[in-house]
Design an enzyme around this catalytic site. Structure first.
Site, PDB file in Angstrom:
ATOM      1  N   GLU A  43      -6.249 -11.110 -45.787  1.00 39.35           N
ATOM      2  CA  GLU A  43      -7.151  -9.996 -45.525  1.00 39.35           C
ATOM      3  C   GLU A  43      -6.660  -9.050 -44.436  1.00 39.35           C
ATOM      4  O   GLU A  43      -6.996  -7.872 -44.460  1.00 39.35           O
ATOM      5  CB  GLU A  43      -8.542 -10.536 -45.135  1.00 39.35           C
ATOM      6  N   SER A  72     -68.516 -40.722 -62.586  1.00 40.40           N
ATOM      7  CA  SER A  72     -68.517 -42.134 -62.190  1.00 40.40           C
ATOM      8  C   SER A  72     -67.460 -42.479 -61.163  1.00 40.40           C
ATOM      9  O   SER A  72     -67.473 -43.593 -60.616  1.00 40.40           O
ATOM     10  CB  SER A  72     -68.322 -43.008 -63.430  1.00 40.40           C
TER      11      SER A  72
END
Length: 797
Positions: free
Chosen positions: A213, A502
């Protein structure tokens, strides 16, 4: 900036003088007079123009300097918080069979033939049966897992007998598979990165990046005229953009502050910012920032930034563990991360990697032998990370819980590691159970998808909710708030309030048979109660409870009244105990304090959420102790400090003996009552639970637990619509499918009998001790001194 870097191409310059058009030739005399006048004017104007240019340059410098000071000298990035699942502990007794191998593969572990040498590798052995794996490093809130190599020694059923280190043979007691990333809490920029210091970046990686780079990085001052000129010459020869002229510092400034527009203005500002940056910061600091900023691909909708994140994403390793070939792959990707992605384009990535290796050889960083060895390496990438898992309802709960204590800015910028209680495998099992269960119901009962009775409105889609938690700690391990989060974000686990039917009845019987009973009548599990119609007068009103399908069974024991879910018998017990005592017991167990004290609550005639039901049943399952249901276990900041933890808070709600009596009664529901279908569905472990169906048949429930896990399932419609199914038909099959998967491979355990409780084999029909002639025998728990002393009088003397 080198021949491997990229950048915008500058347009050709215009060499013509101001005013020159090329259309008409001026006369020599007039031209000389014009030139002389222009020269005189230039001499007069040059000092002011130079001063103006210098002033403009000074202002530009000051503006760039302020920008760098504000946005680059301090915290340079927002770090999103990450939400993690729970880890998966490895321990003797755990089955490490095919399901365990599937879990490893879903975590991204790679099966190898030889002994695992790299993190995230494993192999299975037949003789003697064993499984070897190389754990991945992970920073837990309490310790760091260094990434050990371990061997799971298995028995013939592939259950773990012991865990040993592959390196020195010592026994290991704290091994676990690492958590899975559930979500990132991002701001406007959806970027993932983990910041490293330059000292943490391996030197070969730094040299590879500089080589491809910006070879003159340590010689230039931010802008490199030589490199720029060389790149432009190469581009002219190629008649196109082949090389860029940007230095590494320019790339950093562009990525950090500027856009991707290829304009001269942007390029000039990029160069100016690079020059100023190198005046303010040293080379090491710039290089460190570059290594953390650089974009290296995409993980679904989130950008992968920085070398640490990229090393983890592509290779499952920390940067210091990368091979030379992997280093060259990452360095080569900078030029075009998606084009050279080893996930998307492995052939291009391999070719590009070899180009980088050749550059390293040319620059003298490696020799010919090292080059050959690196070229021979496979890419070595791990499979792409799967999309973020579902668990959307659970993640919403986590977000909501965190929002009460942290601002959105903190959560999206400070990089907190948020550890949750979710078991992702159990979550997937829960989602499958809900989806398949609802599809099965709609297939078997056409009325569930037909029109909405007499109404013109279309019937809503059938929905379900499931919550599962560890009753000992309150940790929520799975949560499904509906059949589709995409269609509806309404979390029915927390927000839907429906009559429990229930499912409420165990509270009534606890108030009657517990050691803290308050009623005038003395009840025990084998006490008889009349299941015959009666009227209950209260507050000037009369209530006449009815049984399901209006069948009555006469004289029954308390145990059978609950097992068969008899409404009238339950209401008689509630009347004798006192509805105020029943209401107070419900609130003590975790029901909302708004619960009124009127008779219908004994049969579930009040609205609760699935979370409330789970809270109540967790007290039964946890020997009378209540724990807060939690989704977040710990929050850790980027430096490793625990910002907050959630120690288990335990509160005694009822005596352990009373909780075990209820568990024993609920085991009877599974063995011979309304939940006996559970055994036919393939669930054979010790379990206690209760079905629930509302009088209007609009809601179906099953709440049940084993010693390890408690799960509540609700099935119904969001608005009142006739379901027409019982809890046993609609909710119980979903519970059974989930719990079979959730507990597969885990050691089986039984409920622990506490002090003050005795067990006796009884005949449920007579209430006496079982004898040889009894066809049905149940092992029932009693408080000490309250077990029956007489034999069954129906089948013996």
């Amino acid at each position: 900036m080198s021949e491997e870097s990229t950048g915008p191409e500058f347009p050709p310059s215009d060499d013509r003088l101001p005013g020159q058009t090329g259309r008409r030739r001026r006369e020599p005399g007039r031209l000389r007079r014009w030139l002389r006048g222009a020269l005189t004017l230039g001499l007069v104007l040059t000092p002011p123009l130079m001063a103006a240019a210098a002033l403009a340059g000074w202002f530009l410098y000051q503006e760039i300097d302020r920008t760098l000071e504000v946005h680059f000298a301090g915290q340079r990035w927002d770090f999103p918080s990450k939400v993690w699942s729970d880890s998966y502990a490895l321990y003797p007794g755990l089955t490490a069979g095919e399901r365990f191998v599937q879990r490893l593969e879903r975590l991204g572990y790679r099966r190898v033939v030889d002994e695992p040498r790299g993190h995230g590798e494993f192999r299975t052995l037949r003789l003697p049966p064993a499984l070897e794996l190389h754990l991945r490093p992970f920073e837990y809130p309490t310790h760091r897992e260094p990434g050990r190599r371990i061997r799971l020694e298995l028995d013939s059923d592939r259950r773990i007998e012991r865990i040993r280190s592959l390196d020195d043979g010592s026994e290991v007691h704290d091994a676990a598979l690492e958590p899975i990333l559930l979500a990132g809490l991002h701001g406007d920029l959806r970027e993932d990165r983990r910041e490293m210091t330059l000292d943490e970046v391996p030197v070969p990686l730094v040299r590879a990046v500089i080589a491809v780079e910006d070879r003159r990085f340590f010689q230039h001052g931010g802008f490199d005229p030589r490199g720029f000129a060389r790149a432009m010459l190469a581009n002219l020869k190629a008649m196109g953009v082949r090389q860029g002229g940007s230095t590494l510092t320019q790339q950093l400034m562009k990525n950090f502050f500027l856009t991707e527009d290829r304009t001269v203005a942007r390029k000039l500002r990029e160069a100016a910012m690079a020059v100023v940056a190198e005046q303010r910061f040293d080379k090491r600091e710039i290089l460190e920032a570059y290594m953390n900023e650089i974009y290296l691909g995409q993980r679904h909708s989130v950008g992968v930034h920085g070398m640490w994140e990229a090393a983890q994403y592509y290779f499952g390793r920390e940067p210091r563990e990368l091979s030379l070939g992997q280093i060259a792959t990452l360095a080569g990707m900078i030029r075009a991360p998606n084009y050279y992605s080893p996930h998307k384009n492995p052939e291009r990535a391999l070719e590009r990697r070899n180009v980088v290796l050749e550059v390293l050889r040319t620059t003298g960083e490696i020799d010919e032998r090292t080059l050959a060895a690196a070229r021979a390496e496979p890419l070595g990438v791990i499979p792409p990370a799967p999309p973020p898992p579902g668990a959307s309802y659970f993640i919403d709960v986590v977000r909501s819980e965190l929002a009460e204590r942290y601002s959105a800015e903190v959560l999206t910028s400070q990089g907190y590691e948020i550890f949750t209680t979710l078991d992702l495998e159990l979550q997937r099992a829960a989602e499958r159970a809900v989806a398949q269960g609802l599809e099965r119901l709609e297939r078997d009962y056409a009325s569930l998808t037909a029109g909405d009775g007499d109404s013109d409105r279309p019937r809503p889609r059938l929905e379900a909710a499931l919550i599962s938690l560890n009753p000992r700690t309150g940790e929520i391990v799975s949560m499904v708030g509906g059949r589709s989060y995409r269609e509806s974000q309404y979390n029915r686990v927390l927000e839907a309030r429906r009559q429990p039917g229930s499912v409420f009845k165990p509270i009534v019987f606890l108030a009657a048979i517990g050691s803290e009973r308050t009623g005038a009548v003395h009840y025990g599990p084998m006490t008889f109660v009349e299941d015959e119609p009666f009227e209950w007068e209260y507050d000037g009103r009369v209530w006449a409870p009815q049984n399901y399908e209006r069948e009555f069974y006469g004289r029954v024991t308390i145990a059978d009244a609950l097992a068969m879910s008899l409404n009238v018998a339950t209401a008689r017990v509630a009347r004798d105990v006192g509805i105020g005592a029943v209401r107070d017991m419900a609130v003590r167990l975790g029901v909302d304090e708004q619960l009124p004290a009127y008779p219908a609550i004994a049969l579930g005639g009040w609205e609760v959420s699935p979370l409330e039901v789970a809270r109540v049943y967790s007290v039964f399952a946890n020997a009378g102790l209540a724990t807060e249901a939690i989704a977040v276990s710990k929050v850790v900041d980027r430096s490793g400090w625990t910002v907050e933890g959630h120690p288990v808070e335990i509160h005694r709600r009822i005596p352990a003996s009373d909780a075990f009596l209820v568990t024993s009664l609920l085991e009877g529901v599974v063995a011979r009552g309304t939940a006996r279908k559970l055994r036919a569905l393939g669930f054979q472990r010790p379990a206690a639970g209760k079905t629930g169906t509302t009088n209007d048949n609009n809601d179906a429930w099953f709440a049940g637990y084993t010693p390890e896990l408690l799960t509540v399932v609700w099935v119904g419609f969001d608005r009142d619509a006739h379901l027409g199914l019982t809890g046993s038909s609609a909710a119980l099959p979903i519970w059974a499918q989930f719990m079979r998967e959730a507990l597969a491979g885990r050691p089986e355990s039984r409920f622990t009998v506490p002090r003050g409780v005795v067990l006796a084999d009884v005949d449920p029909a007579s209430g006496g001790l079982a004898v040889a002639g009894c066809r049905h025998v149940a092992r029932q728990a009693f408080l000490e001194g309250e077990a029956p002393e007489h034999n069954c009088d129906l089948h013996g003397p």
